[in-house]
Structure formats: structure tokens, C-alpha cells
Design an enzyme around this catalytic site. Sequence first.
Site, short mmCIF file in Angstrom:
data_model
loop_
_atom_site.label_atom_id
_atom_site.label_comp_id
_atom_site.label_asym_id
_atom_site.label_seq_id
_atom_site.Cartn_x
_atom_site.Cartn_y
_atom_site.Cartn_z
N LYS A 121 91.87 21.02 -24.86
CA LYS A 121 92.66 20.25 -23.88
C LYS A 121 93.80 21.11 -23.32
CE LYS A 121 95.48 17.01 -25.23
NZ LYS A 121 96.84 16.64 -24.94
N ASP A 139 92.96 13.79 -22.10
CA ASP A 139 93.99 13.31 -23.03
C ASP A 139 93.72 11.82 -23.28
OD1 ASP A 139 94.82 11.94 -20.79
OD2 ASP A 139 96.91 12.58 -20.92
#
Length: 218
Positions: A121, A139
Amino acid sequence: MLSKAKTQEAIRIMGEMFPDAHGELVHRNSFELLIAVILSAQATDVGVNKATPALFAAYPTPEALAQAPLEDVMAKIKTIGLYRNKAKNIKNCAQMLLDDFGGTVPHTREELMRLPGVGRKTANVVLGDAFGVPAIAVDTHVERVSKRLRICKQSASVLEVEETLMKKLPESIWVDAHHRMIFFGRYYCLARAPKCEGCPLLYMCQDGQKRLGIKQAK
Ligand code: SF4
């Protein structure tokens, strides 16, 4: 499951709702963005933005941060969750930037993910926001919105959410789509109290229709 066309329609509507959607971590260059994203794991962007000005003023380069006393780095970020580990990670990250990448932030996911504290991420945020490389960082907001809208399966892992979004959206809008979904999730389709009544996506959202007790066509 939402079709490709409907998924793109949803992202377009989110863009109308949040035309200014953008990354909210304050930074002046790719190094600061990298450090801010590492610090933002399980913390809010607002909290990170409060701590980073003093950190970056004291340690503006990989050289400075790598040589910084650990206790002082900890003190500067102690308002951020998991600050002890994060302080070690950002110092080690700065050192690896010097040792392996000539003091610059690398431009590929594989290289970024070698850095301490950097997962997929974080790497995707840096790729998209620092270098304009197409990537979708998943997220908590992106995952929740994708599942509520049935863009992906409810059981999808974070990686599967990312892969589904990449399949359903053209590469040219990956970075914007990621920002729009974060804004939409953060300010509209909230975790505890989504604003379903009046949501421009209600007509395509089974989750919202269920919440409002609207009968769904079989
Ligand atoms: Fe989120 Fe509700 Fe809108 Fe669906 S209708 S996208 S659950 S706010």
C-alpha cells in the site's frame, strides 16, 4: 457484482462529488512523502501532518535522518501510534536509501517494498503521488467502499480488491480513482454512519438500499 461500466460510473460520480480529491499527507518531495506514508500506517493523515513539519525541519534528507539520534526521532513523532517502531523504520529506511539507492527514492514497487516499513500500500501511494506511476493503494476506505458497492467480493483480500479495481478501471484513472474513493469513504460513505440517504450512488448500491430498507429487484 458491479460491472466494469458501473464501476467506472461510480468513480466518475465520486469525482463530481470530490473534484479536488488528492493525497492529504503534507510533503515537499518524494522523500518526505515516503516517510509520511510510513508514519501514516494505522494513524490518521491529520495526526501525521501535525508531527512531520518538525521532523522534516530537523531531518530534511536521507543523510540527516539516517544519522539522527533515535530518541530524538521518537520524541518528534511520539504523538503518532506505534511511534517506537516507526522511528526505527524511518531511520533504517533512510539508511537503505543511502546504501542501495544513491540517496533517492526508487521508482519501482519491488524496490520500494524492500525498504523497512514499506508494504504494497505504501509503495503504491508513493508510486502514484510522487512519480505519477499508475497504482491503486487500497486502504481501509478503498476496501470498504469497494465492498459496499459490490465492486469486489465481500471476502476479497486487500490484494484482490486492488486487482479487481485494476481490472475494472482504465490505468489512466487509477491514481485519481484511489483519491476519490478515499475522499468518498472518509467524508461520505463513513464506516459507522454512511450518508446513504441522499447518496448519489444509492441507485447502484445494494448495501445502501438494504440499510434504508429499500426493496431490491431480484
Ligand atoms: Fe455508501 Fe450508502 Fe452511498 Fe452505498 S448508498 S455508497 S453504503 S453512502
